[in-house]
Design a protein around this motif. Structure first.
Motif, PDB file in Angstrom:
ATOM      1  N   ALA A 108     -34.094   0.634  19.363  1.00  8.61           N
ATOM      2  CA  ALA A 108     -33.168   1.593  19.983  1.00  8.61           C
ATOM      3  C   ALA A 108     -33.308   2.966  19.327  1.00  8.61           C
ATOM      4  O   ALA A 108     -33.283   4.003  20.017  1.00  8.61           O
ATOM      5  N   LEU A 109     -33.473   2.982  18.011  1.00  6.03           N
ATOM      6  CA  LEU A 109     -33.649   4.258  17.304  1.00  6.03           C
ATOM      7  C   LEU A 109     -34.912   4.961  17.810  1.00  6.03           C
ATOM      8  O   LEU A 109     -34.906   6.173  18.068  1.00  6.03           O
ATOM      9  N   ALA A 110     -35.982   4.192  17.970  1.00  5.02           N
ATOM     10  CA  ALA A 110     -37.245   4.777  18.453  1.00  5.02           C
ATOM     11  C   ALA A 110     -37.054   5.348  19.861  1.00  5.02           C
ATOM     12  O   ALA A 110     -37.501   6.471  20.155  1.00  5.02           O
ATOM     13  N   ALA A 111     -36.373   4.592  20.729  1.00  2.00           N
ATOM     14  CA  ALA A 111     -36.170   5.032  22.112  1.00  2.00           C
ATOM     15  C   ALA A 111     -35.366   6.334  22.139  1.00  2.00           C
ATOM     16  O   ALA A 111     -35.687   7.276  22.866  1.00  2.00           O
ATOM     17  N   GLU A 112     -34.305   6.367  21.314  1.00  2.00           N
ATOM     18  CA  GLU A 112     -33.452   7.547  21.211  1.00  2.00           C
ATOM     19  C   GLU A 112     -34.239   8.794  20.794  1.00  2.00           C
ATOM     20  O   GLU A 112     -34.000   9.888  21.275  1.00  2.00           O
ATOM     21  N   ARG A 113     -35.198   8.583  19.898  1.00  3.10           N
ATOM     22  CA  ARG A 113     -35.979   9.707  19.368  1.00  3.10           C
ATOM     23  C   ARG A 113     -37.247   9.995  20.170  1.00  3.10           C
ATOM     24  O   ARG A 113     -38.037  10.855  19.781  1.00  3.10           O
ATOM     25  N   GLY A 114     -37.499   9.200  21.213  1.00  2.00           N
ATOM     26  CA  GLY A 114     -38.718   9.389  21.997  1.00  2.00           C
ATOM     27  C   GLY A 114     -39.982   9.027  21.226  1.00  2.00           C
ATOM     28  O   GLY A 114     -41.049   9.615  21.434  1.00  2.00           O
ATOM     29  N   LEU A 115     -39.862   8.029  20.327  1.00  2.00           N
ATOM     30  CA  LEU A 115     -41.019   7.625  19.511  1.00  2.00           C
ATOM     31  C   LEU A 115     -41.577   6.295  19.997  1.00  2.00           C
ATOM     32  O   LEU A 115     -40.856   5.494  20.599  1.00  2.00           O
ATOM     33  N   ARG A 116     -42.852   6.074  19.709  1.00  2.00           N
ATOM     34  CA  ARG A 116     -43.513   4.826  20.089  1.00  2.00           C
ATOM     35  C   ARG A 116     -43.525   3.860  18.910  1.00  2.00           C
ATOM     36  O   ARG A 116     -43.680   4.284  17.759  1.00  2.00           O
ATOM     37  N   THR A 117     -43.384   2.577  19.221  1.00  4.19           N
ATOM     38  CA  THR A 117     -43.483   1.542  18.181  1.00  4.19           C
ATOM     39  C   THR A 117     -44.487   0.491  18.622  1.00  4.19           C
ATOM     40  O   THR A 117     -44.735   0.321  19.827  1.00  4.19           O
ATOM     41  N   LYS A 118     -45.041  -0.214  17.655  1.00  2.00           N
ATOM     42  CA  LYS A 118     -45.915  -1.338  17.955  1.00  2.00           C
ATOM     43  C   LYS A 118     -45.814  -2.371  16.845  1.00  2.00           C
ATOM     44  O   LYS A 118     -45.669  -2.023  15.676  1.00  2.00           O
ATOM     45  N   LEU A 119     -45.864  -3.639  17.258  1.00  2.00           N
ATOM     46  CA  LEU A 119     -45.852  -4.755  16.315  1.00  2.00           C
ATOM     47  C   LEU A 119     -47.271  -5.249  16.083  1.00  2.00           C
ATOM     48  O   LEU A 119     -48.111  -5.101  16.974  1.00  2.00           O
ATOM     49  N   GLY A 120     -47.509  -5.882  14.945  1.00  3.02           N
ATOM     50  CA  GLY A 120     -48.837  -6.424  14.652  1.00  3.02           C
ATOM     51  C   GLY A 120     -49.109  -7.737  15.366  1.00  3.02           C
ATOM     52  O   GLY A 120     -49.475  -8.729  14.732  1.00  3.02           O
ATOM     53  N   PHE A 121     -48.934  -7.743  16.685  1.00  3.10           N
ATOM     54  CA  PHE A 121     -49.243  -8.946  17.472  1.00  3.10           C
ATOM     55  C   PHE A 121     -50.751  -8.956  17.765  1.00  3.10           C
ATOM     56  O   PHE A 121     -51.206  -8.711  18.884  1.00  3.10           O
ATOM     57  N   THR A 122     -51.511  -9.273  16.719  1.00  2.00           N
ATOM     58  CA  THR A 122     -52.968  -9.168  16.741  1.00  2.00           C
ATOM     59  C   THR A 122     -53.608  -9.823  17.969  1.00  2.00           C
ATOM     60  O   THR A 122     -54.534  -9.272  18.574  1.00  2.00           O
ATOM     61  N   PHE A 123     -53.116 -11.002  18.343  1.00  2.00           N
ATOM     62  CA  PHE A 123     -53.894 -11.828  19.273  1.00  2.00           C
ATOM     63  C   PHE A 123     -53.709 -11.452  20.735  1.00  2.00           C
ATOM     64  O   PHE A 123     -54.521 -11.814  21.575  1.00  2.00           O
ATOM     65  N   ARG A 124     -52.656 -10.680  21.057  1.00  2.00           N
ATOM     66  CA  ARG A 124     -52.548 -10.227  22.447  1.00  2.00           C
ATOM     67  C   ARG A 124     -53.643  -9.185  22.743  1.00  2.00           C
ATOM     68  O   ARG A 124     -53.884  -8.840  23.885  1.00  2.00           O
ATOM     69  N   TYR A 125     -54.296  -8.680  21.672  1.00  2.00           N
ATOM     70  CA  TYR A 125     -55.355  -7.691  21.852  1.00  2.00           C
ATOM     71  C   TYR A 125     -56.758  -8.303  21.786  1.00  2.00           C
ATOM     72  O   TYR A 125     -57.750  -7.579  21.862  1.00  2.00           O
ATOM     73  N   ALA A 126     -56.840  -9.626  21.657  1.00  2.00           N
ATOM     74  CA  ALA A 126     -58.146 -10.284  21.753  1.00  2.00           C
ATOM     75  C   ALA A 126     -58.668 -10.061  23.175  1.00  2.00           C
ATOM     76  O   ALA A 126     -57.920 -10.254  24.146  1.00  2.00           O
ATOM     77  N   PRO A 127     -59.925  -9.661  23.331  1.00  2.00           N
ATOM     78  CA  PRO A 127     -60.443  -9.441  24.687  1.00  2.00           C
ATOM     79  C   PRO A 127     -60.199 -10.643  25.620  1.00  2.00           C
ATOM     80  O   PRO A 127     -59.831 -10.456  26.784  1.00  2.00           O
ATOM     81  N   ALA A 128     -60.346 -11.875  25.103  1.00  2.00           N
ATOM     82  CA  ALA A 128     -60.167 -13.065  25.951  1.00  2.00           C
ATOM     83  C   ALA A 128     -58.720 -13.183  26.443  1.00  2.00           C
ATOM     84  O   ALA A 128     -58.467 -13.580  27.588  1.00  2.00           O
ATOM     85  N   VAL A 129     -57.764 -12.838  25.578  1.00  2.00           N
ATOM     86  CA  VAL A 129     -56.341 -12.945  25.950  1.00  2.00           C
ATOM     87  C   VAL A 129     -55.999 -11.880  26.998  1.00  2.00           C
ATOM     88  O   VAL A 129     -55.263 -12.139  27.956  1.00  2.00           O
ATOM     89  N   ARG A 130     -56.576 -10.700  26.834  1.00  2.00           N
ATOM     90  CA  ARG A 130     -56.304  -9.610  27.787  1.00  2.00           C
ATOM     91  C   ARG A 130     -56.928  -9.927  29.154  1.00  2.00           C
ATOM     92  O   ARG A 130     -56.336  -9.657  30.200  1.00  2.00           O
ATOM     93  N   TYR A 131     -58.117 -10.500  29.118  1.00  2.00           N
ATOM     94  CA  TYR A 131     -58.759 -10.868  30.385  1.00  2.00           C
ATOM     95  C   TYR A 131     -57.949 -11.978  31.092  1.00  2.00           C
ATOM     96  O   TYR A 131     -57.750 -11.939  32.306  1.00  2.00           O
ATOM     97  N   ALA A 132     -57.448 -12.925  30.289  1.00  2.00           N
ATOM     98  CA  ALA A 132     -56.614 -13.994  30.864  1.00  2.00           C
ATOM     99  C   ALA A 132     -55.389 -13.395  31.554  1.00  2.00           C
ATOM    100  O   ALA A 132     -55.014 -13.808  32.658  1.00  2.00           O
ATOM    101  N   LYS A 133     -54.793 -12.403  30.916  1.00  2.00           N
ATOM    102  CA  LYS A 133     -53.603 -11.754  31.504  1.00  2.00           C
ATOM    103  C   LYS A 133     -53.964 -11.111  32.845  1.00  2.00           C
ATOM    104  O   LYS A 133     -53.199 -11.186  33.815  1.00  2.00           O
ATOM    105  N   GLU A 134     -55.150 -10.496  32.906  1.00  2.00           N
ATOM    106  CA  GLU A 134     -55.576  -9.898  34.175  1.00  2.00           C
ATOM    107  C   GLU A 134     -55.727 -10.990  35.247  1.00  2.00           C
ATOM    108  O   GLU A 134     -55.300 -10.814  36.390  1.00  2.00           O
ATOM    109  N   LEU A 135     -56.311 -12.141  34.844  1.00  2.00           N
ATOM    110  CA  LEU A 135     -56.480 -13.243  35.810  1.00  2.00           C
ATOM    111  C   LEU A 135     -55.115 -13.743  36.305  1.00  2.00           C
ATOM    112  O   LEU A 135     -54.918 -13.985  37.499  1.00  2.00           O
ATOM    113  N   ILE A 136     -54.171 -13.889  35.373  1.00  2.00           N
ATOM    114  CA  ILE A 136     -52.826 -14.372  35.745  1.00  2.00           C
ATOM    115  C   ILE A 136     -52.179 -13.384  36.722  1.00  2.00           C
ATOM    116  O   ILE A 136     -51.649 -13.776  37.761  1.00  2.00           O
ATOM    117  N   ASP A 137     -52.244 -12.093  36.396  1.00  2.00           N
ATOM    118  CA  ASP A 137     -51.622 -11.062  37.247  1.00  2.00           C
ATOM    119  C   ASP A 137     -52.289 -10.984  38.622  1.00  2.00           C
ATOM    120  O   ASP A 137     -51.650 -10.619  39.605  1.00  2.00           O
TER     121      ASP A 137
END
Ligand SMILES: NC(=O)c1ccc[n+]([C@@H]2O[C@H](COP(=O)([O-])OP(=O)(O)OC[C@H]3O[C@@H](n4cnc5c(N)ncnc54)[C@H](O)[C@@H]3O)[C@@H](O)[C@H]2O)c1
Length: 378
Positions: free
Chosen positions: A112-141
């Motif tokens: 909420a603090l980030a949203a209020e200030r117009g700032l971006r946040t990111k978590l270290g969710f390493t595996f959602r950025y694996a090329p295979a996981v991203r491609y799977a998401k495209e297939l699902i969508d």
């Protein structure tokens, strides 16, 4: 802000050196301008390996610096929240390792603090950025699996199957009769993230169990073999809106190599199985099947999911983290883009972990979202 993102990395230990700093340096749109670590030796080792102009023991010295756009928090878990909070308060975008806080409500406050200030946040969710996981998401969508029925997620390897392997972040003051949350939080978070992301519908209820399989271990800080009643393995079932079902299994005493992620989704039309396990020099595979062609075959991951020159034979830490920071840079530079894997998602994942724990403590199904009473009952 200049056209290059200027990053200060706080915490210069192992993960900063194998994943975060190399990831930032790979993208020509970013530069690492400062490093902070309370440990002189860690700071010197990192500064000796990477060309970074400024180093300090105290991250607070960096917060007023208008030449820093992003604070990247890679310390051990405990200081994550305070450093993130201070950085957001000082007007910096923040990438933080998981968990931001062990109570999802605090992570939501930071979102909420980030949203209020117009700032971006990111978590270290390493595996959602694996090329295979991203491609799977495209297939699902794109409708490849149709209506999702079942998701199975595993995050497991045998990193601590040997009691002599030193364990860190052990809460020595904890009641030894009460099993402490460990694997599901330290290891399970990224697969829980993928479960929510792929299913894309609300979680409604959870039930499950935690186990301590290896009772005594060497603790890193003391070097002593110690009773460590921690969750080193667990299994969970989750119900989602629309009737979908999911299971999650996380452990670090299950035989297998790093990182040990497997995500499966089965739907009315097809199925996708992604495996992120470093085996025989390859760190990811994706296999798909359709209801009229039920034998799973390996799919080629399109080049657009890799950083320039990247491939599945690279170290997974480097490959996946390059994608993560590159995605964050794009989000910061293109303020209009929908965020992904941010602190709000981190709060959802942490609330899920908190609900899992509440279910185990009460030996009952727990409704989701938790609400304040449910969160306090853990
Ligand atoms: N996303 C993933 O896949 C993944 C993988 C590995 C580790 N991690 C996470 O990354 C984080 C770091 O892990 P690691 O293996 O590098 O640990 P580490 O112990 O090797 O390094 C952490 C460093 O942070 C420093 N530090 C602690 N408090 C600090 C403070 N207040 N200010 C500045 N520096 C401080 C320590 O001195 C240490 O050098 C942990 O939260 C861990 O859970 C995530």
């Amino acid at each position: 802000m200049t056209d290059r993102i200027r990053v200060a990395v706080v915490g210069a230990g192992r993960w900063a050196q194998v994943a975060h700093i190399p990831g930032w340096l790979r993208d020509p749109r970013a530069e690492v301008v400062a490093l902070a670590d309370v440990d002189e030796a860690a700071l010197a080792a990192a500064a000796g390996s990477f060309p970074v102009p400024r180093v300090t023991a105290d991250y607070r010295e960096l917060l007023d610096d208008t030449g820093i756009d992003v604070v990247d928090v890679v310390t051990g878990n405990r200081p994550h929240f305070q450093i993130s909070w201070d950085a957001l308060s000082a007007g910096k975008h923040v990438l933080c390792e998981k968990p931001v806080h062990m109570d999802y409500r605090k992570t939501r406050e930071a979102a909420a603090l980030a949203a209020e200030r117009g700032l971006r946040t990111k978590l270290g969710f390493t595996f959602r950025y694996a090329p295979a996981v991203r491609y799977a998401k495209e297939l699902i969508d794109s409708g490849f699996v149709g209506e999702p029925f079942i998701f199975n997620g595993f995050e497991q390897n045998s990193q601590w199957i040997d009691p002599a392997t030193p364990l860190r972040q052990f809460n020595a003051g904890a009641d030894p009769a009460r099993i402490a949350v460990s694997s599901i939080e330290g290891y399970g978070a990224p697969i829980i993230d993928i479960m929510h992301w792929w299913l894309g519908r609300p979680l409604t209820a959870v039930v499950g169990a935690m186990r301590n399989f290896v009772p005594e271990r060497v603790i890193r800080d003391t070097g002593q073999m110690t009773r460590a009643n921690i969750d080193d393995g667990d299994m969970w079932i989750a119900e989602f809106g629309g009737g979908a079902l999911a299971s999650i299994q996380s452990s670090y005493v299950t035989v297998g190599n790093y990182p040990g992620i497997e995500a499966r989704i089965y739907g009315s039309e097809g199925a996708v199985i992604v495996r992120l396990v470093d085996e025989f020099g390859i760190c990811q595979t994706i296999r798909t099947a359709r209801k009229d062609a039920v034998e799973f075959t390996e799919a080629q991951i399109p080049e657009r999911y890799f950083p320039p020159g990247g491939h599945s034979g690279e170290p997974w830490e480097y490959l996946f983290y390059s994608n993560l920071v590159s995605d964050f840079i794009t989000e910061i530079l293109d303020g209009g883009r929908e965020p992904q894997g941010d602190f709000a998602q981190g709060a959802l994942v942490q609330e899920t972990i908190n609900a899992f724990e509440a279910s185990f403590r009460s030996r009952a199904w727990v409704s989701f979202p938790l609400g304040a009473a449910g969160a306090d009952a853990r």
